[in-house]
Design a protein around this motif. Sequence first.
Motif: not given
Length: 126
Positions: A39-66
């Motif tokens: 609400e007090m801040g700016s919008l942040s957006t990223t892309q995540l691909t899984c199986e295989p992990a990738g995309g622009l997400h800086k923690h892609a592998k960990e995010a996919c593992d979760q």
Amino acid sequence: MARTRLLFACLALAAPIVPTTAQAAPLPASGLVLSVRPEMGSLSTTQLTCEPAGGLHKHAKEACDQLIPVEGDFRRLEDSGAICTMELNATKATLRGKWRNKKVDFQQVYSNPCVLRAFTGKVFDF
């Protein structure tokens, strides 16, 4: 003239050896667009691909593992038990795209960014 015939004969013999089209790499089964809007801040957006992990997400592998054990439903992720302040800064987390070739469209509002990270781990940590 004989050289031309010889050239065409060689090309005709070589044609079956050369593949006609290159096979494109298969698309990932899971492609997501994630966004966080405090609400007090700016919008942040990223892309995540899984199986295989990738995309622009800086923690892609960990995010996919979760996300894999909860079938891409971040609302089923377990609370990390982190201690957060009682700051009121409503933060909306949105996940849209496909998970294992099925359309997904989830959103959840948390009381502040710390609580969001406590409940979603690396998924919304970008």
